[in-house]
Design a protein around this motif. Structure first.
Motif, PDB file in Angstrom:
ATOM      1  N   ASP A 178       0.837  -1.197   0.000  1.00 58.63           N
ATOM      2  CA  ASP A 178       0.000   0.000   0.000  1.00 58.63           C
ATOM      3  C   ASP A 178       0.874   1.250   0.000  1.00 58.63           C
ATOM      4  N   GLU A 181       2.552   1.620  -3.366  1.00 61.25           N
ATOM      5  CA  GLU A 181       1.632   2.120  -4.388  1.00 61.25           C
ATOM      6  C   GLU A 181       1.395   3.615  -4.224  1.00 61.25           C
ATOM      7  N   PRO A 185       2.248   4.862  -8.115  1.00 60.85           N
ATOM      8  CA  PRO A 185       0.989   4.192  -8.485  1.00 60.85           C
ATOM      9  C   PRO A 185       1.150   3.253  -9.679  1.00 60.85           C
ATOM     10  N   TRP A 190      -0.400  -2.408  -7.209  1.00 64.07           N
ATOM     11  CA  TRP A 190      -1.805  -2.677  -6.935  1.00 64.07           C
ATOM     12  C   TRP A 190      -2.099  -4.175  -7.009  1.00 64.07           C
ATOM     13  N   GLN A 191      -1.577  -4.844  -8.010  1.00 63.94           N
ATOM     14  CA  GLN A 191      -1.814  -6.278  -8.137  1.00 63.94           C
ATOM     15  C   GLN A 191      -1.272  -7.040  -6.929  1.00 63.94           C
ATOM     16  N   LYS A 193      -0.820  -5.749  -3.910  1.00 66.78           N
ATOM     17  CA  LYS A 193      -1.658  -5.397  -2.759  1.00 66.78           C
ATOM     18  C   LYS A 193      -2.993  -6.141  -2.811  1.00 66.78           C
ATOM     19  N   GLN A 194      -3.565  -6.245  -3.992  1.00 76.68           N
ATOM     20  CA  GLN A 194      -4.814  -6.981  -4.168  1.00 76.68           C
ATOM     21  C   GLN A 194      -4.635  -8.443  -3.777  1.00 76.68           C
ATOM     22  N   CYS A 224      -8.259   3.533  -1.000  1.00 82.61           N
ATOM     23  CA  CYS A 224      -7.740   3.185  -2.323  1.00 82.61           C
ATOM     24  C   CYS A 224      -8.717   3.641  -3.404  1.00 82.61           C
ATOM     25  N   HIS A 226      -8.590   2.602  -6.596  1.00 84.84           N
ATOM     26  CA  HIS A 226      -8.716   1.627  -7.680  1.00 84.84           C
ATOM     27  C   HIS A 226     -10.139   1.082  -7.736  1.00 84.84           C
ATOM     28  N   ALA A 229     -11.147  -2.036  -5.725  1.00 88.64           N
ATOM     29  CA  ALA A 229     -11.064  -2.001  -4.267  1.00 88.64           C
ATOM     30  C   ALA A 229     -12.440  -2.203  -3.634  1.00 88.64           C
TER      31      ALA A 229
END
Length: 247
Positions: A178, A181, A185, A190-191, A193-194, A224, A226, A229
């Motif tokens: 996090d 990112e 960014p 993000w991938q 973190k997801q 977030c 995205h 999210a």
């Protein structure tokens, strides 16, 4: 030893030969300096099992020596003896060592590796992480939080994120990714973190992580932007509701 400014292979070869010559000499082979020399010889050869034979034989005489503990910690970690490595790094008191990027990275990696080796307790159908190891990844995270923003702290953050993810400590990994990112960014962060958020849910569902971890994940996702999210939060909230867990 343990932190080479030059990668000149010829210099390293000559140093290894000098250490071996002194350490194996009849006059020095059974002395503390002689055994240190043999340990240094094998350190340069990256034969860490042999390094430890010599360092362990003189450990009681150098227990308060920062240089010894630093090198002993690296040798233990390189040989997979993570508990001993953690103890050695913890014994290093010099501020100069403690502020070095290499020291921070080895310490954080040791916290995470030591936790990943912690034995699971309980029945096979209701396994939980042992109390000793559960908090270790957060010690690595806290080590990062103590640092001022710099290239050194960014390198430490990457290490914490990746090592925690690989070891299955997803809630700590989610925090680290996090921050990464936020700094950059990138879709890659993000991938990651997801994946860490999904992994945290899996760990909680398996009884290997406290539901508190889901509350932390929800807090991360709420800030977030995205588009995925919101969907992840819905999945977590739906599972928690079905299990009567308040998040």
């Amino acid at each position: 030893m343990g932190q080479f400014q030059s990668q000149n292979s010829e210099h390293l070869r000559l140093a290894q030969m000098c250490f071996q010559a002194v350490g194996s000499s009849p006059a020095e082979c059974d002395t503390i300096p002689g055994r240190q020399c043999m340990a240094s010889c094998f350190f340069l050869l990256k034969q860490f099992e042999d390094v430890l034979i010599y360092l362990k034989s003189i450990k009681e005489y150098l227990a308060s020596d920062d240089d010894f503990n630093w090198n002993y910690g690296i040798a233990c970690a390189s040989n997979g003896e993570w508990a001993e490595a953690e103890e050695a790094f913890g014994a290093v008191q010099g501020v100069g060592y403690q502020q070095e990027g290499a020291f921070l990275n080895w310490s954080a990696r040791t916290f995470i590796k030591q936790a990943s080796l912690c034995t699971y307790l309980g029945r096979p159908t209701a396994v939980r992480r042992c109390m000793y190891g559960a908090g270790k990844p957060m010690l690595a995270w806290e080590l990062y939080l103590q640092q001022e923003t710099s290239d050194k702290s960014l390198e430490l953050l990457h290490l914490v994120a990746n090592e925690c993810y690989q070891a299955g400590f997803f809630s700590a990994a989610a925090r680290a990714f996090d921050v990464l990112e936020q700094l950059d960014p990138s879709p890659e962060y993000w991938q990651a973190k997801q994946g860490a958020c999904a992994g945290t849910l899996q760990m909680v569902a398996a009884g290997k992580e406290s539901p508190d971890a889901l509350r932390q994940i929800m807090g991360i996702l709420q800030t977030c932007s995205h588009p995925n999210a919101e969907r992840i939060m819905q999945v977590i909230a739906g599972w928690a509701s079905a299990k009567n867990i308040i998040i």
